[in-house]
Every structure is written in structure tokens, then in C-alpha cells.
Design a protein around this motif. Structure first.
Motif, PDB file in Angstrom:
ATOM      1  N   HIS A 105       2.828   0.733  11.444  1.00 20.06           N
ATOM      2  CA  HIS A 105       2.261   0.025  10.287  1.00 20.06           C
ATOM      3  C   HIS A 105       1.808   1.011   9.216  1.00 20.06           C
ATOM      4  CE1 HIS A 105      -1.504  -1.259   8.228  1.00 20.06           C
ATOM      5  NE2 HIS A 105      -0.842  -2.389   8.031  1.00 20.06           N
ATOM      6  N   ASP A 106       1.134   2.092   9.628  1.00 18.55           N
ATOM      7  CA  ASP A 106       0.636   3.085   8.669  1.00 18.55           C
ATOM      8  C   ASP A 106       1.781   3.744   7.910  1.00 18.55           C
ATOM      9  OD1 ASP A 106      -1.937   2.573   9.594  1.00 18.55           O
ATOM     10  OD2 ASP A 106      -1.894   4.239  11.023  1.00 18.55           O
ATOM     11  N   LEU A 107       2.879   4.051   8.609  1.00 18.93           N
ATOM     12  CA  LEU A 107       4.030   4.676   7.951  1.00 18.93           C
ATOM     13  C   LEU A 107       4.661   3.729   6.935  1.00 18.93           C
ATOM     14  CD1 LEU A 107       5.700   6.498  10.985  1.00 18.93           C
ATOM     15  CD2 LEU A 107       4.374   7.542   9.137  1.00 18.93           C
ATOM     16  N   LYS A 108       4.704   2.447   7.266  1.00 18.12           N
ATOM     17  CA  LYS A 108       5.264   1.462   6.335  1.00 18.12           C
ATOM     18  C   LYS A 108       4.415   1.379   5.067  1.00 18.12           C
ATOM     19  CE  LYS A 108       6.678  -3.412   6.111  1.00 18.12           C
ATOM     20  NZ  LYS A 108       5.766  -3.893   5.049  1.00 18.12           N
ATOM     21  N   ILE A 109       3.094   1.327   5.240  1.00 13.17           N
ATOM     22  CA  ILE A 109       2.194   1.268   4.083  1.00 13.17           C
ATOM     23  C   ILE A 109       2.331   2.531   3.240  1.00 13.17           C
ATOM     24  CG2 ILE A 109      -0.223   1.230   3.355  1.00 13.17           C
ATOM     25  CD1 ILE A 109       0.906  -1.473   4.360  1.00 13.17           C
ATOM     26  N   TRP A 110       2.446   3.676   3.892  1.00 13.40           N
ATOM     27  CA  TRP A 110       2.603   4.950   3.179  1.00 13.40           C
ATOM     28  C   TRP A 110       3.858   4.931   2.310  1.00 13.40           C
ATOM     29  CZ3 TRP A 110       3.155  10.345   6.021  1.00 13.40           C
ATOM     30  CH2 TRP A 110       2.924  11.377   5.095  1.00 13.40           C
ATOM     31  N   GLY A 111       4.966   4.506   2.890  1.00 16.06           N
ATOM     32  CA  GLY A 111       6.202   4.424   2.118  1.00 16.06           C
ATOM     33  C   GLY A 111       6.081   3.474   0.938  1.00 16.06           C
ATOM     34  N   GLU A 112       5.441   2.337   1.157  1.00 15.65           N
ATOM     35  CA  GLU A 112       5.275   1.365   0.069  1.00 15.65           C
ATOM     36  C   GLU A 112       4.400   1.933  -1.042  1.00 15.65           C
ATOM     37  OE1 GLU A 112       3.771  -2.166   1.863  1.00 15.65           O
ATOM     38  OE2 GLU A 112       5.698  -2.726   2.763  1.00 15.65           O
ATOM     39  N   GLU A 239      -6.336  13.376   4.924  1.00 16.89           N
ATOM     40  CA  GLU A 239      -7.410  12.631   5.574  1.00 16.89           C
ATOM     41  C   GLU A 239      -7.363  11.138   5.280  1.00 16.89           C
ATOM     42  OE1 GLU A 239      -8.464  16.880   5.100  1.00 16.89           O
ATOM     43  OE2 GLU A 239      -7.775  15.333   3.711  1.00 16.89           O
ATOM     44  N   THR A 240      -6.733  10.734   4.177  1.00 13.92           N
ATOM     45  CA  THR A 240      -6.708   9.316   3.821  1.00 13.92           C
ATOM     46  C   THR A 240      -5.327   8.681   3.928  1.00 13.92           C
ATOM     47  OG1 THR A 240      -6.397   9.829   1.475  1.00 13.92           O
ATOM     48  CG2 THR A 240      -8.659   9.544   2.244  1.00 13.92           C
ATOM     49  N   MET A 241      -4.267   9.490   3.908  1.00 13.91           N
ATOM     50  CA  MET A 241      -2.898   9.010   4.089  1.00 13.91           C
ATOM     51  C   MET A 241      -1.896  10.094   3.750  1.00 13.91           C
ATOM     52  SD  MET A 241      -0.799   5.814   2.340  1.00 13.91           S
ATOM     53  CE  MET A 241      -0.675   6.586   0.711  1.00 13.91           C
ATOM     54  N   GLY A 242      -2.051  10.710   2.573  1.00  9.45           N
ATOM     55  CA  GLY A 242      -1.067  11.599   1.993  1.00  9.45           C
ATOM     56  C   GLY A 242      -0.789  11.129   0.580  1.00  9.45           C
ATOM     57  N   PRO A 243       0.218  11.684  -0.094  1.00  8.92           N
ATOM     58  CA  PRO A 243       0.476  11.297  -1.485  1.00  8.92           C
ATOM     59  C   PRO A 243       0.795   9.812  -1.613  1.00  8.92           C
ATOM     60  CG  PRO A 243       2.331  12.521  -0.554  1.00  8.92           C
ATOM     61  CD  PRO A 243       1.208  12.644   0.422  1.00  8.92           C
ATOM     62  N   GLY A 244       0.193   9.195  -2.624  1.00  9.59           N
ATOM     63  CA  GLY A 244       0.390   7.775  -2.854  1.00  9.59           C
ATOM     64  C   GLY A 244      -0.905   6.994  -2.947  1.00  9.59           C
ATOM     65  N   VAL A 245      -2.043   7.662  -2.714  1.00 13.87           N
ATOM     66  CA  VAL A 245      -3.342   6.998  -2.848  1.00 13.87           C
ATOM     67  C   VAL A 245      -3.559   6.543  -4.294  1.00 13.87           C
ATOM     68  CG1 VAL A 245      -5.846   7.324  -2.692  1.00 13.87           C
ATOM     69  CG2 VAL A 245      -4.338   8.231  -0.903  1.00 13.87           C
ATOM     70  N   ALA A 246      -3.139   7.379  -5.239  1.00 13.97           N
ATOM     71  CA  ALA A 246      -3.241   7.042  -6.665  1.00 13.97           C
ATOM     72  C   ALA A 246      -2.061   7.678  -7.388  1.00 13.97           C
ATOM     73  CB  ALA A 246      -4.564   7.518  -7.255  1.00 13.97           C
ATOM     74  N   ILE A 247      -1.522   6.960  -8.368  1.00 13.73           N
ATOM     75  CA  ILE A 247      -0.292   7.403  -9.029  1.00 13.73           C
ATOM     76  C   ILE A 247      -0.378   7.105 -10.523  1.00 13.73           C
ATOM     77  CG2 ILE A 247       2.232   7.195  -9.081  1.00 13.73           C
ATOM     78  CD1 ILE A 247       1.930   5.873  -6.235  1.00 13.73           C
ATOM     79  N   GLU A 248       0.082   8.052 -11.309  1.00 12.33           N
ATOM     80  CA  GLU A 248       0.112   7.893 -12.756  1.00 12.33           C
ATOM     81  C   GLU A 248       1.332   7.074 -13.159  1.00 12.33           C
ATOM     82  OE1 GLU A 248      -1.198  11.033 -16.157  1.00 12.33           O
ATOM     83  OE2 GLU A 248       0.499  11.614 -14.906  1.00 12.33           O
TER      84      GLU A 248
END
Length: 435
Positions: A105-112, A239-248
Motif C-alpha cells: 500500500h505504501d509503495l502504491k501511495i508513493w508512486g501516486e 522519514e516520511t516517504m521520500g520525494p513526492g511529499v510536496a511538488i511545485e
């Protein structure tokens, strides 16, 4: 994509309801499954069942990087190890590494989440993404990879290094989106120019998705000019996921937080007080739906602010400003707080100078701080004499003194004498720590 597009334009009421429900579930989850949080909550007198509104979040104790290090390797897992599908770690260069684990589930959310960067770059399944972030324990490469796949792009997983090969692929295979650190993108651009190429003409790039290190607006403009594309910043941490927490987005007016997966706060780093939108402070993040490695009120040490108002793009997720620096990267020079990005902003006002610099901090015989800025001139700059070099060094030093209120010695060095990195650029050498 329709549901995703819908959530990116959701009302504040809907977003805040998602966040409240996510926080209520997460605080119970960590309390019941992670001993650190049970002990932390009990000692603070915080009942995880007492969260009735987002205002209640301010009563929850913080978690810091050292807490995660102390729990190495699996003390912060909220699921059995058999449910974990992937593990990443921070570099651990300043101590024991922190571990980030992921369920399916976490990997799917990360990709999205990362795929939103492709959307923000006006990309879709017709695009080709060249990924030059390092693959492995660092989250950059695989985070970008999952995002590219999720967005339907043709993906070139070249990883970092072998710059001439990177350039050959950029020329021959026509990638439209480049994903790597901004300093490595600059290295690619400079190397291509040295090879006699015009990257803006010879490459097919439309956008660069660049994160993992702060960069100034001047640095961005230099990159865009050299590579002929649009630079979009992306933020995240292991610590929170990786790149993708916030995006310009394309508007370049701040980074949209994935507010359906993360709850952000800005605090005064000295007092822990929550600050209102618009004020600069330390970013604190709570994950809303992460299964393996949830975090509650994690102090990122990154300095930013929540930008008031809505973005011109129409998306309703709030935006953080581009990272100003880190509280642990901030230099205190004779009582003055100095961030590397401030020095970079001054350097970019001098057309004679390249983007490559390094800050060296030492102490003199009186135990006073001495700051030396080692910087490379542009290769095409003609500094014929010692007098020319001395005048330029003094001009830069005066500009830095005016901007920072602290004296900085400037030393021009030979082109390519400052180490290049395939990952994060090493901007600061603090020799004081070696005493």
C-alpha cells in the motif's frame, strides 16, 4: 487519474476531514504498535483517543530524527516484518541511519504522489522520463521510478553517474522530463556545453523534476537557460516517504503538499509553537495513511513557510515555500544565522561566477569564526591578472557582507576544482567540528 485530479481540487472542508480521520487513525495505530509512541504519549499525558479536531494535533509530542535512530533498525515498524515489501535508509553520514519501510500500500501511495510531479510538468503517457537519481537505499531513484511508472511514462532508469552517457541518451532517446538533483542537472548541462553541445537545442527536455537539496531562484534560472526547460522543485525525505511529499506546479509559486496523505505544520524551532500561515519556521509532518513507518509530528529540520492563499493553477492543496535551509545546516557565524542559500543568492548576482562554490568555516587563534567562500569563475571569464582576481574577490566579499552582516573571505579557485557530486552537492565544510 480522475479521482486523483478530483482530490487535488477538493474543498478545504473535504481535505481537512481526510486529514482529521487520518490523524485519528494514525495516532491510535502508533500508540498500539510502536513502543516509542506509547511511552512518548503516556509521558506527555496525551490520550490518542482525544483528537477531535485538527487543533488537537498541537498537543501531541514531537518525534525527532534521533528518536528514529535510537529505534534502529525495526523499532519504528507498525506492521510485522512479513508485511514489508521495501526498506530504504537515510545516508547516516551524521549518525546511525534512519529506516523507512513500505508495505505494498505504501509503495502504491508513493508512486501516486510522485506521479503528480509528471502531471504538474504537463506530462502523461506520451512522455519519456530519464531518472538520474541514485537507485538503492536513497529514496530518490525508486521514488521517481514508481512515479514515472504510475504516470504511464516510458522510463529510463539510468541512475546517477557516467555523465557523458547521460548526455548521449538525452540527445539520442529524446527524454522530455529529467529527474535528478539540481546540482547534478547543472553538471550535466555544463558538461554538455564543454562537449560543444547546446543542451537547450540538442535535448528534447520540457521539464526537470529536481529535489533532495535546496537551490536558489537564480540557480533555477541558470538551469532553465542552459537546458531550455522548466525546473520544478520536489520535496520529500526518507522519514516520511521520500520525494513526492510536496511538488511545485508549472506556476512555480510554491510546492503543493499532498495533503490527502500528509498533515503539515510550521513551528518555531526554538519553542515548538505552531506558527500561522505565512510565517517562516520548521516544517513538521504527520503521515495520514502510511502503514509500515508512520510518523506523528516529525520535525524535519527544514525551514519553510505555508504560503497563504490559493495557487493560480487552481489546485487547492496548500503550498510550502521552497526550502530556505535546514536548522542543522544553518551556520552560526559570530552570532549571525547564515544559510548556504543566502550565499548562493549573492553569488548569482555576479555574471563572472559559475554555480559551483563551497563554504569553509574554521576558527582563528582567537577562536573566532572565519568563513571562506571558495568559488569557481565561469570558464569563459578572462581574469588576466592578479589585480583582476583581487578586485572580483573584494566585490563579492563586500556584497556578502552587505547581505549577511558577517565578513566572508572569497577565494576564486580553478574551474572544476570543487568536487562534483552525482547526488547531493556538499556545500559546507565545517572544520570547527574537527577541533
Amino acid at each position: 487519474m480522475a479521482a486523483d485530479a478530483d482530490i487535488l481540487h477538493a474543498s478545504r472542508e473535504r481535505i481537512e476531514q481526510i486529514q482529521l480521520e487520518g490523524i485519528q487513525k494514525t495516532v491510535l495505530d502508533v500508540y498500539e504498535h510502536i513502543p516509542f509512541y506509547k511511552k512518548s504519549f503516556d509521558e506527555a499525558g496525551f490520550d490518542p483517543r482525544s483528537v477531535k479536531s485538527l487543533d488537537d494535533v498541537a498537543r501531541i509530542p514531537f518525534v525527532q530524527k534521533q528518536d528514529l535512530r535510537d529505534a534502529y533498525p525495526y523499532g519504528m515498524l507498525a506492521v510485522p516484518l512479513k508485511d514489508v515489501r521495501e526498506i530504504h535508509m537515510s545516508s547516516g553520514t551524521t549518525g546511525i541511519a534512519t529506516v523507512g519501510a513500505y508495505t505494498e500500500h505504501d509503495l502504491k501511495i508513493w508512486g501516486e504522489c510522485f506521479s503528480r510531479a509528471v502531471d504538474f510538468a504537463h506530462g502523461d503517457e506520451n512522455d519519456v522520463m530519464q531518472i538520474c537519481y541514485g537507485y538503492g537505499l536513497f529514496t530518490g531513484g525508486l521514488g521517481a521510478h514508481y512515479g514515472s511508472i504510475s504516470a504511464g511514462c516510458a522510463t529510463i532508469p539510468i541512475s546517477a553517474g557516467n555523465t557523458e552517457r547521460q548526455i548521449r541518451i538525452l540527445r539520442e532517446m529524446g527524454p522530455t522530463i529529467l529527474a535528478c538533483t539540481p546540482s547534478y542537472a547543472m553538471h550535466i548541462a555544463d558538461t554538455a556545453i564543454e562537449m560543444g553541445l547546446d543542451p537547450a537545442r540538442d535535448f528534447s527536455l520540457r521539464a526537470g523534476i529536481h529535489g533532495a537539496e535546496p537551490f536558489s531562484d537564480n540557480f533555477r534560472r541558470d538551469l532553465e537557460r542552459k537546458l531550455g526547460y522548466r525546473v520544478l522543485d520536489i520535496y520529500g525525505l526518507t522519514e516520511t516517504m521520500g520525494p513526492g511529499v510536496a511538488i511545485e506546479c508549472w506556476e512555480q509559486q510554491g510546492l503543493h503538499i499532498a495533503e490527502d496523505h500528509f498533515y503539515p505544520e510550521i513551528i518555531n524551532p526554538e519553542t515548538g509553537e505552531v506558527l500561522p500561515d505565512g510565517e517562516w519556521g520548521e516544517l513538521v509532518i504527520t503521515t495520514l495513511d502510511r502503514e509500515a513507518s508512520p510518523v506523528v509530528r516529525y520535525r524535519t529540520r527544514d525551514i519553510t513557510r505555508i504560503i497563504p492563499g490559493e495557487c493560480p493553477c487552481g489546485r487547492t492543496h496548500r503550498r510550502i515555500d521552497r526550502i530556505h535551509g535546514r536548522t542543522d545546516d544553518m551556520l552560526i557565524i559570530r552570532g549571525v544565522n547564515v544559510f548556504p542559500s543566502q550565499i548562493e543568492d549573492v553569488m548569482k548576482t555576479f555574471p563572472e561566477m559559475s554555480s559551483w562554490y563551497q563554504i569553509e568555516v574554521d576558527t582563528d587563534h582567537r577562536s573566532l569564526d572565519i568563513v571562506t567562500l571558495k568559488a569557481e569563475p565561469n570558464p569563459n571569464v578572462d581574469l588576466d591578472s592578479i589585480a583582476d582576481i583581487d578586485r572580483l574577490q573584494k566585490r563579492i566579499s563586500a556584497a556578502l557582507k552587505a547581505a549577511l552582516s558577517v565578513g566572508v573571505k572569497v577565494k576564486l579557485v580553478e574551474p572544476k576544482s570543487i568536487p562534483r557530486s552525482e547526488g547531493k552537492a556538499k556545500r559546507i565544510v565545517d572544520l570547527r567540528k574537527e577541533l
